[in-house]
Enzyme design. Sequence first.
Site, PDB file in Angstrom:
ATOM      1  N   SER A 119     -17.699 -13.661  -5.487  1.00 13.65           N
ATOM      2  CA  SER A 119     -18.864 -13.152  -4.756  1.00 13.65           C
ATOM      3  C   SER A 119     -19.640 -12.169  -5.625  1.00 13.65           C
ATOM      4  O   SER A 119     -20.716 -11.739  -5.251  1.00 13.65           O
ATOM      5  CB  SER A 119     -18.423 -12.467  -3.468  1.00 13.65           C
ATOM      6  OG  SER A 119     -17.549 -11.403  -3.770  1.00 13.65           O
ATOM      7  N   HIS A 140     -20.246 -20.311  -3.885  1.00 12.07           N
ATOM      8  CA  HIS A 140     -19.927 -19.127  -3.088  1.00 12.07           C
ATOM      9  C   HIS A 140     -20.029 -19.416  -1.590  1.00 12.07           C
ATOM     10  O   HIS A 140     -21.118 -19.673  -1.075  1.00 12.07           O
ATOM     11  CB  HIS A 140     -20.871 -17.964  -3.486  1.00 12.07           C
ATOM     12  CG  HIS A 140     -20.568 -16.690  -2.780  1.00 12.07           C
ATOM     13  ND1 HIS A 140     -21.539 -15.821  -2.340  1.00 12.07           N
ATOM     14  CD2 HIS A 140     -19.380 -16.135  -2.412  1.00 12.07           C
ATOM     15  CE1 HIS A 140     -20.965 -14.793  -1.750  1.00 12.07           C
ATOM     16  NE2 HIS A 140     -19.661 -14.956  -1.778  1.00 12.07           N
ATOM     17  N   GLU A 152     -23.702 -20.954  -1.675  1.00  7.46           N
ATOM     18  CA  GLU A 152     -24.593 -20.677  -2.801  1.00  7.46           C
ATOM     19  C   GLU A 152     -24.034 -21.412  -4.022  1.00  7.46           C
ATOM     20  O   GLU A 152     -22.849 -21.251  -4.342  1.00  7.46           O
ATOM     21  CB  GLU A 152     -24.662 -19.180  -3.085  1.00  7.46           C
ATOM     22  CG  GLU A 152     -25.368 -18.389  -2.001  1.00  7.46           C
ATOM     23  CD  GLU A 152     -25.391 -16.882  -2.292  1.00  7.46           C
ATOM     24  OE1 GLU A 152     -26.472 -16.294  -2.267  1.00  7.46           O
ATOM     25  OE2 GLU A 152     -24.307 -16.305  -2.539  1.00  7.46           O
ATOM     26  N   ASN A 190     -25.749 -11.596  -1.067  1.00  8.81           N
ATOM     27  CA  ASN A 190     -25.244 -10.231  -1.215  1.00  8.81           C
ATOM     28  C   ASN A 190     -26.281  -9.288  -1.819  1.00  8.81           C
ATOM     29  O   ASN A 190     -26.221  -8.080  -1.597  1.00  8.81           O
ATOM     30  CB  ASN A 190     -23.950 -10.218  -2.038  1.00  8.81           C
ATOM     31  CG  ASN A 190     -22.749 -10.628  -1.194  1.00  8.81           C
ATOM     32  OD1 ASN A 190     -22.786 -10.545   0.029  1.00  8.81           O
ATOM     33  ND2 ASN A 190     -21.700 -11.092  -1.842  1.00  8.81           N
TER      34      ASN A 190
HETATM   35  N1  CAA Z   1     -12.521 -24.613  15.574  1.00 13.16           N
HETATM   36  C1  CAA Z   1     -13.751 -25.140  15.739  1.00 13.16           C
HETATM   37  N2  CAA Z   1     -14.806 -24.412  16.142  1.00 13.16           N
HETATM   38  C2  CAA Z   1     -14.609 -23.107  16.384  1.00 13.16           C
HETATM   39  C3  CAA Z   1     -13.366 -22.490  16.226  1.00 13.16           C
HETATM   40  C4  CAA Z   1     -12.291 -23.305  15.829  1.00 13.16           C
HETATM   41  N3  CAA Z   1     -11.074 -22.803  15.661  1.00 13.16           N
HETATM   42  N4  CAA Z   1     -13.497 -21.176  16.528  1.00 13.16           N
HETATM   43  C5  CAA Z   1     -14.769 -20.973  16.864  1.00 13.16           C
HETATM   44  N5  CAA Z   1     -15.437 -22.148  16.778  1.00 13.16           N
HETATM   45  C6  CAA Z   1     -16.839 -22.381  17.108  1.00 13.16           C
HETATM   46  C7  CAA Z   1     -17.107 -21.965  18.539  1.00 13.16           C
HETATM   47  O1  CAA Z   1     -16.733 -22.984  19.441  1.00 13.16           O
HETATM   48  C8  CAA Z   1     -18.573 -21.733  18.508  1.00 13.16           C
HETATM   49  O2  CAA Z   1     -19.260 -22.973  18.512  1.00 13.16           O
HETATM   50  P1  CAA Z   1     -20.571 -23.203  19.417  1.00 13.16           P
HETATM   51  O3  CAA Z   1     -21.616 -22.318  18.769  1.00 13.16           O
HETATM   52  O4  CAA Z   1     -20.853 -24.671  19.261  1.00 13.16           O
HETATM   53  O5  CAA Z   1     -20.187 -22.768  20.782  1.00 13.16           O
HETATM   54  C9  CAA Z   1     -18.770 -21.090  17.123  1.00 13.16           C
HETATM   55  O6  CAA Z   1     -17.684 -21.557  16.336  1.00 13.16           O
HETATM   56  C10 CAA Z   1     -18.772 -19.582  17.171  1.00 13.16           C
HETATM   57  O7  CAA Z   1     -17.499 -19.139  17.615  1.00 13.16           O
HETATM   58  P2  CAA Z   1     -17.269 -18.039  18.743  1.00 13.16           P
HETATM   59  O8  CAA Z   1     -18.182 -18.259  19.892  1.00 13.16           O
HETATM   60  O9  CAA Z   1     -15.823 -17.978  19.060  1.00 13.16           O
HETATM   61  O10 CAA Z   1     -17.571 -16.693  18.012  1.00 13.16           O
HETATM   62  P3  CAA Z   1     -18.943 -15.914  17.866  1.00 13.16           P
HETATM   63  O11 CAA Z   1     -20.037 -16.549  18.601  1.00 13.16           O
HETATM   64  O12 CAA Z   1     -18.551 -14.532  18.145  1.00 13.16           O
HETATM   65  O13 CAA Z   1     -19.247 -16.082  16.302  1.00 13.16           O
HETATM   66  C11 CAA Z   1     -19.051 -15.634  13.999  1.00 13.16           C
HETATM   67  C12 CAA Z   1     -18.302 -15.708  15.329  1.00 13.16           C
HETATM   68  C13 CAA Z   1     -19.447 -17.021  13.571  1.00 13.16           C
HETATM   69  C14 CAA Z   1     -18.060 -15.052  12.989  1.00 13.16           C
HETATM   70  C15 CAA Z   1     -20.317 -14.740  14.188  1.00 13.16           C
HETATM   71  O14 CAA Z   1     -19.947 -13.506  14.726  1.00 13.16           O
HETATM   72  C16 CAA Z   1     -21.054 -14.510  12.902  1.00 13.16           C
HETATM   73  O15 CAA Z   1     -21.793 -15.351  12.425  1.00 13.16           O
HETATM   74  N6  CAA Z   1     -20.843 -13.304  12.293  1.00 13.16           N
HETATM   75  C17 CAA Z   1     -21.456 -12.947  11.033  1.00 13.16           C
HETATM   76  C18 CAA Z   1     -20.543 -13.403   9.934  1.00 13.16           C
HETATM   77  C19 CAA Z   1     -21.130 -13.145   8.595  1.00 13.16           C
HETATM   78  O16 CAA Z   1     -22.171 -12.524   8.422  1.00 13.16           O
HETATM   79  N7  CAA Z   1     -20.433 -13.642   7.569  1.00 13.16           N
HETATM   80  C20 CAA Z   1     -20.822 -13.442   6.215  1.00 13.16           C
HETATM   81  C21 CAA Z   1     -20.067 -12.292   5.661  1.00 13.16           C
HETATM   82  S1  CAA Z   1     -20.545 -11.968   3.997  1.00 13.16           S
HETATM   83  C22 CAA Z   1     -19.628 -12.993   3.079  1.00 13.16           C
HETATM   84  O17 CAA Z   1     -18.764 -13.698   3.517  1.00 13.16           O
HETATM   85  C23 CAA Z   1     -19.961 -13.040   1.649  1.00 13.16           C
HETATM   86  C24 CAA Z   1     -19.389 -12.039   0.754  1.00 13.16           C
HETATM   87  O18 CAA Z   1     -19.411 -12.277  -0.436  1.00 13.16           O
HETATM   88  C25 CAA Z   1     -18.884 -10.738   1.229  1.00 13.16           C
END
Ligand code: CAA
Length: 285
Positions: A119, A140, A152, A190
């Site tokens: 990352s 990424h 990415e 990022n």
């Molecule tokens: N199997 C299949 N689908 C699943 C699942 C599973 N085990 N668990 C959850 N899902 C599905 C849900 O059914 C739901 O689908 P629908 O939209 O079709 O209903 C979807 O995934 C979302 O799940 P939840 O409703 O349980 O959870 P949520 O709505 O609270 O979302 C999240 C969770 C996706 C993590 C959301 O909070 C989010 O997008 N957060 C931001 C995350 C983010 O910004 N990540 C990037 C971080 S930075 C990075 O990674 C890079 C780095 O270099 C640091």
Amino acid sequence: MAIKTVGVLGCGLMGSGIAQISAAAGFKTYVLEVNETFLQKGMARIEKFLAGGVEKGKMTAEERDRILGQLIGTTRYADLKACDLVIEAIIENVEEKRKAYAQVEAVVGAHCLIASNTSSLCVTELAAATGRPDKVAGLHFFNPVPLMKLVEVIRALPTSQETYDALFAFSRAIGKEPIAAPDRGGFIVNRLLVPYLLDAIRCLEEGLGTVEDIDQGMKLGCGYPMGPFTLLDFVGLDTTYYIANIMFEEFRETRFAPPPLLKRMVLAGYLGKKSGKGFYDYAKK
Ligand code: CAA
């Protein structure tokens, strides 16, 4: 270039997600960990996510079994010999990655591509650490890998057009939306996300609002799925601190400099959700 067999180095949070979606897309996928304990932990994470998918009605039990059937956990590099692509998702340390690439190159064919899920590290430096720099690029992913649509694709200076095209095609084949990102600290996401998260901490230090109110503001006011402090706890404060320092080193701009509070929270072991305490207390939650 036909990619049929995929290797994933590391079965941690990111590696397990990458291995899972690769297997789910029908690629025979070998996932490697340094020991059985880490491997079992990573495989259990995959099984738990897939079980959750079955429970939520997102997939059938047969589909889950088909995915698990495409996935082979291993602790031996020799098992990666048939791989057409190896995705590395190990510790963010150039020397460790260099050692891992050397072990991969000792067993795979000359055609095999190597992609790093780094990352923050310089992808050109990683490519130059291998004997096949034209076949190396960055790939990424975002956490949680099975749910976040983006990948990415980072082109290092020596990356060939063929490698770059193959990684775009592979990203689409595993159901992700690839974007072209430059080999510059923080790539695209990022570069924008980290200063935003650091700024939220500065705002907190200045007394702009409480953790809860700042989170609520960005969540409900801007439609972000998580407020900045929930996201910081989710990503890990140590990870954010590490990335910020690398970006500050690269650009020497104050907006990438980690605020004093972040440094002290990391030193205190308040790393976010994974340590039970960050900006929120998960023992209470
Ligand atoms: N199997 C299949 N689908 C699943 C699942 C599973 N085990 N668990 C959850 N899902 C599905 C849900 O059914 C739901 O689908 P629908 O939209 O079709 O209903 C979807 O995934 C979302 O799940 P939840 O409703 O349980 O959870 P949520 O709505 O609270 O979302 C999240 C969770 C996706 C993590 C959301 O909070 C989010 O997008 N957060 C931001 C995350 C983010 O910004 N990540 C990037 C971080 S930075 C990075 O990674 C890079 C780095 O270099 C640091």
